[in-house]
Design a protein around this motif. Structure first.
Motif, PDB file in Angstrom:
ATOM      1  N   GLY A  24       0.619  -1.234   0.061  1.00 16.27           N
ATOM      2  CA  GLY A  24      -0.011   0.039   0.036  1.00 16.27           C
ATOM      3  C   GLY A  24       0.825   1.409  -0.125  1.00 16.27           C
ATOM      4  N   THR A  25       0.166   2.363  -0.565  1.00 16.31           N
ATOM      5  CA  THR A  25       0.715   3.640  -0.668  1.00 16.31           C
ATOM      6  C   THR A  25      -0.229   4.729   0.168  1.00 16.31           C
ATOM      7  OG1 THR A  25      -0.330   4.013  -2.755  1.00 16.31           O
ATOM      8  CG2 THR A  25       1.996   3.044  -2.718  1.00 16.31           C
ATOM      9  N   ARG A  26       0.050   5.888   0.275  1.00 16.53           N
ATOM     10  CA  ARG A  26      -0.907   6.755   0.924  1.00 16.53           C
ATOM     11  C   ARG A  26      -0.743   8.063   0.026  1.00 16.53           C
ATOM     12  NH1 ARG A  26      -1.562   4.499   5.810  1.00 16.53           N
ATOM     13  NH2 ARG A  26      -1.825   6.145   7.197  1.00 16.53           N
ATOM     14  N   ARG A  27      -1.807   8.807   0.142  1.00 15.73           N
ATOM     15  CA  ARG A  27      -2.317  10.159  -0.557  1.00 15.73           C
ATOM     16  C   ARG A  27      -2.873  10.902   0.715  1.00 15.73           C
ATOM     17  NH1 ARG A  27      -1.893  10.395  -6.297  1.00 15.73           N
ATOM     18  NH2 ARG A  27      -1.753  12.640  -5.862  1.00 15.73           N
ATOM     19  N   CYS A  28      -2.380  12.144   0.886  1.00 18.31           N
ATOM     20  CA  CYS A  28      -2.803  12.948   2.000  1.00 18.31           C
ATOM     21  C   CYS A  28      -3.401  14.018   1.291  1.00 18.31           C
ATOM     22  CB  CYS A  28      -1.637  13.014   3.070  1.00 18.31           C
ATOM     23  SG  CYS A  28      -2.096  14.030   4.447  1.00 18.31           S
ATOM     24  N   ASN A  29      -4.352  14.765   2.149  1.00 16.47           N
ATOM     25  CA  ASN A  29      -4.938  16.217   1.774  1.00 16.47           C
ATOM     26  C   ASN A  29      -4.299  17.211   2.724  1.00 16.47           C
ATOM     27  OD1 ASN A  29      -6.407  15.678   4.269  1.00 16.47           O
ATOM     28  ND2 ASN A  29      -8.243  16.065   3.425  1.00 16.47           N
ATOM     29  N   CYS A  30      -3.337  17.190   3.342  1.00 15.69           N
ATOM     30  CA  CYS A  30      -2.898  18.341   4.074  1.00 15.69           C
ATOM     31  C   CYS A  30      -2.355  19.162   3.034  1.00 15.69           C
ATOM     32  CB  CYS A  30      -1.533  17.775   5.055  1.00 15.69           C
ATOM     33  SG  CYS A  30      -0.224  17.528   4.143  1.00 15.69           S
ATOM     34  N   SER A  31      -2.048  20.281   3.376  1.00 20.48           N
ATOM     35  CA  SER A  31      -1.586  21.195   2.496  1.00 20.48           C
ATOM     36  C   SER A  31      -0.323  21.142   1.846  1.00 20.48           C
ATOM     37  CB  SER A  31      -1.761  22.732   3.097  1.00 20.48           C
ATOM     38  OG  SER A  31      -0.773  22.964   4.190  1.00 20.48           O
ATOM     39  N   PHE A  32       0.501  20.548   2.429  1.00 17.28           N
ATOM     40  CA  PHE A  32       1.952  20.302   1.745  1.00 17.28           C
ATOM     41  C   PHE A  32       1.728  19.359   0.623  1.00 17.28           C
ATOM     42  CE2 PHE A  32       6.043  18.816   1.412  1.00 17.28           C
ATOM     43  CZ  PHE A  32       6.654  19.631   1.151  1.00 17.28           C
ATOM     44  N   CYS A  33       0.993  18.210   1.240  1.00 15.03           N
ATOM     45  CA  CYS A  33       0.812  16.903   0.323  1.00 15.03           C
ATOM     46  C   CYS A  33       0.146  17.148  -0.730  1.00 15.03           C
ATOM     47  CB  CYS A  33       0.366  15.772   0.987  1.00 15.03           C
ATOM     48  SG  CYS A  33       1.768  14.893   1.946  1.00 15.03           S
ATOM     49  N   LEU A  34      -1.081  18.145  -0.748  1.00 12.01           N
ATOM     50  CA  LEU A  34      -2.009  18.412  -1.706  1.00 12.01           C
ATOM     51  C   LEU A  34      -1.274  19.262  -2.841  1.00 12.01           C
ATOM     52  CD1 LEU A  34      -4.813  18.292  -2.648  1.00 12.01           C
ATOM     53  CD2 LEU A  34      -5.412  20.222  -1.409  1.00 12.01           C
ATOM     54  N   LYS A  35      -0.546  20.118  -2.144  1.00 10.51           N
ATOM     55  CA  LYS A  35       0.118  21.187  -3.343  1.00 10.51           C
ATOM     56  C   LYS A  35       1.291  20.667  -4.178  1.00 10.51           C
ATOM     57  CE  LYS A  35      -1.523  25.268  -0.927  1.00 10.51           C
ATOM     58  NZ  LYS A  35      -1.949  26.281  -2.066  1.00 10.51           N
ATOM     59  N   THR A  36       1.746  19.662  -3.520  1.00 15.18           N
ATOM     60  CA  THR A  36       2.978  18.946  -3.947  1.00 15.18           C
ATOM     61  C   THR A  36       2.425  17.691  -4.598  1.00 15.18           C
ATOM     62  OG1 THR A  36       3.606  17.641  -2.247  1.00 15.18           O
ATOM     63  CG2 THR A  36       4.715  19.957  -2.543  1.00 15.18           C
ATOM     64  N   ARG A  37       1.300  17.462  -4.584  1.00 15.30           N
ATOM     65  CA  ARG A  37       0.839  16.028  -5.250  1.00 15.30           C
ATOM     66  C   ARG A  37       1.490  14.874  -4.966  1.00 15.30           C
ATOM     67  NH1 ARG A  37      -3.933  17.087  -5.604  1.00 15.30           N
ATOM     68  NH2 ARG A  37      -4.363  15.341  -7.305  1.00 15.30           N
ATOM     69  N   MET A  38       1.979  14.783  -3.521  1.00 14.76           N
ATOM     70  CA  MET A  38       2.839  13.899  -3.184  1.00 14.76           C
ATOM     71  C   MET A  38       2.030  12.523  -2.928  1.00 14.76           C
ATOM     72  SD  MET A  38       5.719  12.835  -2.206  1.00 14.76           S
ATOM     73  CE  MET A  38       6.607  11.881  -0.870  1.00 14.76           C
ATOM     74  N   TRP A  39       2.177  11.344  -3.681  1.00 14.55           N
ATOM     75  CA  TRP A  39       1.756   9.907  -3.490  1.00 14.55           C
ATOM     76  C   TRP A  39       2.907   9.087  -2.957  1.00 14.55           C
ATOM     77  CZ3 TRP A  39       0.818   6.620  -8.501  1.00 14.55           C
ATOM     78  CH2 TRP A  39       0.211   5.366  -8.033  1.00 14.55           C
ATOM     79  N   LYS A  40       2.765   8.911  -1.684  1.00 13.93           N
ATOM     80  CA  LYS A  40       4.030   8.337  -0.984  1.00 13.93           C
ATOM     81  C   LYS A  40       3.930   6.856  -0.592  1.00 13.93           C
ATOM     82  CE  LYS A  40       2.016  10.130   3.440  1.00 13.93           C
ATOM     83  NZ  LYS A  40       1.365  11.368   3.551  1.00 13.93           N
ATOM     84  N   VAL A  41       5.100   6.217  -0.426  1.00 16.00           N
ATOM     85  CA  VAL A  41       5.086   4.806  -0.131  1.00 16.00           C
ATOM     86  C   VAL A  41       6.280   4.939   0.867  1.00 16.00           C
ATOM     87  CG1 VAL A  41       6.656   4.077  -1.981  1.00 16.00           C
ATOM     88  CG2 VAL A  41       5.548   2.375  -0.316  1.00 16.00           C
ATOM     89  N   PHE A  42       6.047   4.395   2.087  1.00 12.74           N
ATOM     90  CA  PHE A  42       7.306   4.517   3.207  1.00 12.74           C
ATOM     91  C   PHE A  42       8.166   3.602   3.052  1.00 12.74           C
ATOM     92  CE2 PHE A  42       3.620   6.690   5.396  1.00 12.74           C
ATOM     93  CZ  PHE A  42       4.265   7.890   5.540  1.00 12.74           C
ATOM     94  N   VAL A  43       9.389   3.910   3.122  1.00 14.44           N
ATOM     95  CA  VAL A  43      10.633   2.958   3.170  1.00 14.44           C
ATOM     96  C   VAL A  43      11.210   3.111   4.504  1.00 14.44           C
ATOM     97  CG1 VAL A  43      12.911   2.419   2.120  1.00 14.44           C
ATOM     98  CG2 VAL A  43      11.269   3.369   0.643  1.00 14.44           C
ATOM     99  N   LEU A  44      10.987   1.832   5.343  1.00 18.69           N
ATOM    100  CA  LEU A  44      11.434   1.882   6.748  1.00 18.69           C
ATOM    101  C   LEU A  44      12.772   1.302   6.907  1.00 18.69           C
ATOM    102  CD1 LEU A  44       8.080   0.776   8.314  1.00 18.69           C
ATOM    103  CD2 LEU A  44       8.629   3.037   7.772  1.00 18.69           C
ATOM    104  N   GLY A  45      13.719   2.133   7.567  1.00 19.64           N
ATOM    105  CA  GLY A  45      15.083   1.611   7.803  1.00 19.64           C
ATOM    106  C   GLY A  45      16.147   2.618   6.841  1.00 19.64           C
ATOM    107  N   GLU A  46      17.248   3.066   7.376  1.00 21.40           N
ATOM    108  CA  GLU A  46      17.952   3.858   6.543  1.00 21.40           C
ATOM    109  C   GLU A  46      18.632   2.761   5.394  1.00 21.40           C
ATOM    110  OE1 GLU A  46      20.478   7.387   7.963  1.00 21.40           O
ATOM    111  OE2 GLU A  46      20.202   6.082   9.714  1.00 21.40           O
ATOM    112  N   ASP A  47      18.672   1.790   5.428  1.00 22.39           N
ATOM    113  CA  ASP A  47      19.360   0.808   4.783  1.00 22.39           C
ATOM    114  C   ASP A  47      18.635   0.444   3.599  1.00 22.39           C
ATOM    115  OD1 ASP A  47      17.977  -0.657   6.365  1.00 22.39           O
ATOM    116  OD2 ASP A  47      18.932  -2.431   6.108  1.00 22.39           O
ATOM    117  N   ARG A  48      17.338   0.749   3.556  1.00 25.52           N
ATOM    118  CA  ARG A  48      16.639   0.215   2.534  1.00 25.52           C
ATOM    119  C   ARG A  48      16.362   1.249   1.264  1.00 25.52           C
ATOM    120  NH1 ARG A  48      11.975  -3.355   5.596  1.00 25.52           N
ATOM    121  NH2 ARG A  48      13.456  -5.047   5.817  1.00 25.52           N
ATOM    122  N   PHE A  49      17.056   2.512   1.600  1.00 24.40           N
ATOM    123  CA  PHE A  49      16.916   3.572   0.775  1.00 24.40           C
ATOM    124  C   PHE A  49      18.559   4.072   0.555  1.00 24.40           C
ATOM    125  CE2 PHE A  49      16.916   8.014  -0.556  1.00 24.40           C
ATOM    126  CZ  PHE A  49      16.117   8.155  -1.386  1.00 24.40           C
TER     127      PHE A  49
END
Length: 141
Positions: A24-49
């Motif tokens: 799963g991924t996430r789409r948010c309606n906060c002012s920042f995510c909305l204005k940047t059209r962010m469609w996010k997926v979380f990568v947990l742990g520093e070694d996975r990015f």
């Protein structure tokens, strides 16, 4: 878990990350995510990015957001083309348990339209600090 590559529009910034899009991924309606059209997926742990190229091309913006410590999340974007590929933050609470990246799904390379369309999305009502529930209307996200 699969390794994906991603990049900004001009190619100055390139990264690789290990993630499971079917989780799963996430789409948010906060002012920042909305204005940047962010469609996010979380990568947990520093070694996975892994930032492969373009550290010198990145600019950093730290937004104020209710529910988050001020300046807590670094939102990185390419200073040449303006594309926001990922953010980096730290939260001790689950599921983050430390460092995480929020990757902009739209910047993943090599996915065709059918693959993008098949990715599950959870909508968040960030305007009301209710990230576990969708807003009443989510079609614009």
């Amino acid at each position: 878990m699969h390794t994906y590559s991603g990049s900004c529009h001009c190619g100055a910034v390139r990264y690789a990350c290990d993630l499971d899009l079917s989780a799963g991924t996430r789409r948010c309606n906060c002012s920042f995510c909305l204005k940047t059209r962010m469609w996010k997926v979380f990568v947990l742990g520093e070694d996975r990015f892994r930032l492969l190229q373009g550290v010198d091309a990145l600019s950093d913006y730290r937004a104020r957001a209710s529910g988050w410590p001020e300046g807590h999340v670094h939102h990185y974007f390419c200073r040449h083309c303006g594309v926001r590929g990922f953010s980096k933050g730290y939260l001790e609470m689950a599921p983050f348990n430390g460092w995480f990246h929020a990757v902009n799904v739209a910047t993943l390379d090599g996915l065709d339209d059918a693959r993008f369309a098949a990715i599950p999305v959870q909508y968040e009502d960030g305007r009301r600090d209710d990230w576990d529930h969708p807003p009443l209307h989510a079609g614009y996200l």
